[in-house]
Scaffold this motif. Structure first.
Motif, PDB file in Angstrom:
ATOM      1  N   MET A   1       0.838  -1.181   0.000  1.00 49.42           N
ATOM      2  CA  MET A   1       0.000   0.000   0.000  1.00 49.42           C
ATOM      3  C   MET A   1       0.875   1.233   0.000  1.00 49.42           C
ATOM      4  SD  MET A   1      -1.278   0.321   3.968  1.00 49.42           S
ATOM      5  CE  MET A   1      -1.761   2.028   3.696  1.00 49.42           C
ATOM      6  N   SER A   2       0.308   2.380  -0.457  1.00 50.58           N
ATOM      7  CA  SER A   2       1.062   3.624  -0.441  1.00 50.58           C
ATOM      8  C   SER A   2       0.953   4.271   0.938  1.00 50.58           C
ATOM      9  CB  SER A   2       0.533   4.574  -1.517  1.00 50.58           C
ATOM     10  OG  SER A   2      -0.826   4.903  -1.250  1.00 50.58           O
ATOM     11  N   LEU A   3       2.007   5.002   1.283  1.00 49.78           N
ATOM     12  CA  LEU A   3       2.018   5.790   2.509  1.00 49.78           C
ATOM     13  C   LEU A   3       2.030   7.253   2.092  1.00 49.78           C
ATOM     14  CD1 LEU A   3       4.726   3.869   4.609  1.00 49.78           C
ATOM     15  CD2 LEU A   3       2.231   3.688   4.808  1.00 49.78           C
ATOM     16  N   ASP A   4       0.906   7.900   2.248  1.00 47.74           N
ATOM     17  CA  ASP A   4       0.784   9.294   1.825  1.00 47.74           C
ATOM     18  C   ASP A   4       1.277  10.219   2.925  1.00 47.74           C
ATOM     19  OD1 ASP A   4      -0.379   8.481  -0.579  1.00 47.74           O
ATOM     20  OD2 ASP A   4      -2.387   8.449   0.322  1.00 47.74           O
ATOM     21  N   LYS A   5       2.077  11.201   2.546  1.00 44.38           N
ATOM     22  CA  LYS A   5       2.642  12.133   3.508  1.00 44.38           C
ATOM     23  C   LYS A   5       1.541  12.799   4.327  1.00 44.38           C
ATOM     24  CE  LYS A   5       5.619  16.226   3.714  1.00 44.38           C
ATOM     25  NZ  LYS A   5       6.412  17.194   2.892  1.00 44.38           N
ATOM     26  N   GLY A   6       1.720  12.790   5.654  1.00 44.23           N
ATOM     27  CA  GLY A   6       0.753  13.400   6.551  1.00 44.23           C
ATOM     28  C   GLY A   6      -0.355  12.479   7.002  1.00 44.23           C
ATOM     29  N   ALA A   7      -0.443  11.288   6.412  1.00 41.73           N
ATOM     30  CA  ALA A   7      -1.513  10.354   6.784  1.00 41.73           C
ATOM     31  C   ALA A   7      -1.240   9.760   8.164  1.00 41.73           C
ATOM     32  CB  ALA A   7      -1.625   9.237   5.741  1.00 41.73           C
ATOM     33  N   SER A   8      -2.303   9.512   8.906  1.00 43.64           N
ATOM     34  CA  SER A   8      -2.192   8.859  10.206  1.00 43.64           C
ATOM     35  C   SER A   8      -2.557   7.386  10.044  1.00 43.64           C
ATOM     36  CB  SER A   8      -3.123   9.532  11.224  1.00 43.64           C
ATOM     37  OG  SER A   8      -3.060   8.872  12.468  1.00 43.64           O
ATOM     38  N   LEU A   9      -1.622   6.504  10.380  1.00 42.27           N
ATOM     39  CA  LEU A   9      -1.888   5.067  10.288  1.00 42.27           C
ATOM     40  C   LEU A   9      -2.757   4.601  11.447  1.00 42.27           C
ATOM     41  CD1 LEU A   9       1.615   3.788   9.122  1.00 42.27           C
ATOM     42  CD2 LEU A   9      -0.338   4.546   7.747  1.00 42.27           C
ATOM     43  N   PHE A  10      -2.567   5.209  12.598  1.00 38.24           N
ATOM     44  CA  PHE A  10      -3.484   5.068  13.730  1.00 38.24           C
ATOM     45  C   PHE A  10      -3.198   6.189  14.729  1.00 38.24           C
ATOM     46  CE2 PHE A  10      -0.125   1.772  14.292  1.00 38.24           C
ATOM     47  CZ  PHE A  10       0.568   2.318  15.354  1.00 38.24           C
ATOM     48  N   ASP A  11      -4.206   6.498  15.537  1.00 36.69           N
ATOM     49  CA  ASP A  11      -4.098   7.552  16.537  1.00 36.69           C
ATOM     50  C   ASP A  11      -4.040   6.944  17.932  1.00 36.69           C
ATOM     51  OD1 ASP A  11      -4.158   9.868  14.846  1.00 36.69           O
ATOM     52  OD2 ASP A  11      -6.301   9.475  14.511  1.00 36.69           O
ATOM     53  N   ILE A  12      -3.654   7.755  18.903  1.00 41.58           N
ATOM     54  CA  ILE A  12      -3.634   7.305  20.288  1.00 41.58           C
ATOM     55  C   ILE A  12      -5.034   6.840  20.693  1.00 41.58           C
ATOM     56  CG2 ILE A  12      -3.309   8.038  22.684  1.00 41.58           C
ATOM     57  CD1 ILE A  12      -1.228  10.032  21.659  1.00 41.58           C
ATOM     58  N   GLY A  13      -5.100   5.654  21.280  1.00 39.01           N
ATOM     59  CA  GLY A  13      -6.376   5.107  21.728  1.00 39.01           C
ATOM     60  C   GLY A  13      -7.081   4.246  20.713  1.00 39.01           C
ATOM     61  N   ASP A  14      -6.607   4.242  19.466  1.00 37.47           N
ATOM     62  CA  ASP A  14      -7.213   3.382  18.450  1.00 37.47           C
ATOM     63  C   ASP A  14      -6.899   1.910  18.715  1.00 37.47           C
ATOM     64  OD1 ASP A  14      -8.184   5.552  17.127  1.00 37.47           O
ATOM     65  OD2 ASP A  14      -6.804   5.452  15.427  1.00 37.47           O
ATOM     66  N   VAL A  15      -7.801   1.053  18.290  1.00 39.82           N
ATOM     67  CA  VAL A  15      -7.494  -0.376  18.251  1.00 39.82           C
ATOM     68  C   VAL A  15      -6.581  -0.617  17.057  1.00 39.82           C
ATOM     69  CG1 VAL A  15      -8.422  -2.697  17.967  1.00 39.82           C
ATOM     70  CG2 VAL A  15      -9.675  -1.006  19.336  1.00 39.82           C
ATOM     71  N   VAL A  16      -5.413  -1.199  17.290  1.00 39.15           N
ATOM     72  CA  VAL A  16      -4.446  -1.436  16.211  1.00 39.15           C
ATOM     73  C   VAL A  16      -4.894  -2.656  15.419  1.00 39.15           C
ATOM     74  CG1 VAL A  16      -2.035  -1.884  15.633  1.00 39.15           C
ATOM     75  CG2 VAL A  16      -2.598  -0.447  17.604  1.00 39.15           C
ATOM     76  N   GLN A  17      -5.317  -2.421  14.188  1.00 35.45           N
ATOM     77  CA  GLN A  17      -5.847  -3.495  13.347  1.00 35.45           C
ATOM     78  C   GLN A  17      -4.823  -4.032  12.356  1.00 35.45           C
ATOM     79  OE1 GLN A  17      -9.306  -1.430  11.719  1.00 35.45           O
ATOM     80  NE2 GLN A  17     -10.621  -2.524  13.168  1.00 35.45           N
ATOM     81  N   TYR A  18      -3.794  -3.213  12.069  1.00 37.59           N
ATOM     82  CA  TYR A  18      -2.794  -3.618  11.090  1.00 37.59           C
ATOM     83  C   TYR A  18      -1.395  -3.266  11.588  1.00 37.59           C
ATOM     84  CZ  TYR A  18      -6.764  -3.806   7.873  1.00 37.59           C
ATOM     85  OH  TYR A  18      -7.968  -4.095   7.274  1.00 37.59           O
ATOM     86  N   ALA A  19      -0.432  -4.051  11.143  1.00 41.90           N
ATOM     87  CA  ALA A  19       0.987  -3.717  11.291  1.00 41.90           C
ATOM     88  C   ALA A  19       1.497  -3.336   9.905  1.00 41.90           C
ATOM     89  CB  ALA A  19       1.774  -4.899  11.832  1.00 41.90           C
TER      90      ALA A  19
END
Length: 208
Positions: A1-19
Motif C-alpha cells: 500500500m502507499s504511505l501518503d505524507k501526513g496520513a495517520s496510520l493510527f491515533d492514540i487510543g485506536d485499536v491497532v488493526q494492522y501492522a
C-alpha cells in the motif's frame, strides 16, 4: 500500500488493526499533549515495523503513527501477524530484536530532548532520516520539523537558517537537501553517532 505524507496510520487510543512494514518512506511515532503539543518518539523506515505493540499483546495504540515522508509499506492484519509470530520462531526473534532496538532509540531520544540544543537535534534528525530512507533529499516543511522536535516553528526556522548559512543544507519550497554531511555531523549531538554505531553493529533483522 502507499504511505501518503501526513496520513495517520493510527491515533492514540485506536485499536491497532494492522501492522505496517515500510519498504520506503518514513513514519513518525508521535506523543501528544492535552493542549495539542507534539513530539516525536522515534521513526520507523524499512528496518522496522509500525504497530509493534501487537507483539507485546497490546491492542490499543499508545501513540500516533504519522507518515512523515511518503513511501510504501506492506500491511498485515494483527490477527495474521500474531499467527505468524506463533508459527515462525525466526520471524518472532526478528521482531523482538527490532523491539529492543526501538526501545533503546526511544530512551536515547529522551536524553537528546533534555540535554541537547534544537540545532543539534535537528542535525541529528536529518542525518537519521537520510540514513533510513537512503536519500539526501527530504520532502519536509518547517512546520513538520517543528512537530518532530516539539518546538515552535520560529525556533526550528532559526536552526535551519544556521545550517543553511553553514552550507550544511539547502531548503527550497518544502524540499530539504543535505549538501554537506560532514558539516551536519559536526553540528549534530553525540546521539547520532551512538545510533549509527548501534545500527552498524546490530543491524535490524527485518532488513533481511
Amino acid at each position: 500500500m502507499s504511505l501518503d505524507k501526513g496520513a495517520s496510520l493510527f491515533d492514540i487510543g485506536d485499536v491497532v488493526q494492522y501492522a505496517y512494514f515500510p519498504t520506503d518512506g518514513l513514519v513518525s511515532l508521535v506523543a501528544l499533549t492535552a493542549e495539542g503539543g507534539t513530539v516525536e518518539l522515534t521513526t520507523v523506515a524499512r528496518e522496522g515495523v509500525v504497530g509493534l505493540s501487537v507483539l507485546l499483546q497490546a491492542t490499543i495504540a499508545p501513540h500516533q503513527a504519522m507518515v512523515r515522508l511518503a513511501g510504501a509499506a506492506l500491511r498485515l492484519s494483527t490477527h495474521t501477524l500474531r499467527a505468524e509470530i506463533e508459527r515462525h520462531e525466526i520471524f518472532r526473534a526478528a521482531l523482538l530484536a527490532y523491539a529492543n532496538r526501538a526501545s533503546v532509540e526511544v530512551a536515547q531520544a529522551v536524553v537528546c530532548q533534555c540535554f541537547h540544543s534544537v540545532l543539534q537535534r535537528l542535525s541529528r534528525w536529518l542525518l537519521m532520516a537520510s540514513d533510513r530512507t537512503g536519500t539526501d533529499t527530504l520532502e519536509l516543511t518547517q512546520e513538520s520539523l517543528a512537530q518532530v522536535l516539539g518546538v515552535l516553528r520560529p525556533v526550528v526556522t532559526k536552526a535551519a537558517i544556521e545550517l543553511q548559512d553553514a552550507a550544511a543544507i539547502r531548503y527550497r519550497h518544502g524540499r530539504l537537501f543535505l549538501v554537506n554531511r560532514p558539516i551536519l555531523e559536526r553540528s549534530a549531538c553525540e546521539c547520532y553517532e551512538l545510533q549509527r554505531r548501534r545500527a552498524q553493529t546490530q543491524p535490524a533483522a527485518l532488513d533481511e
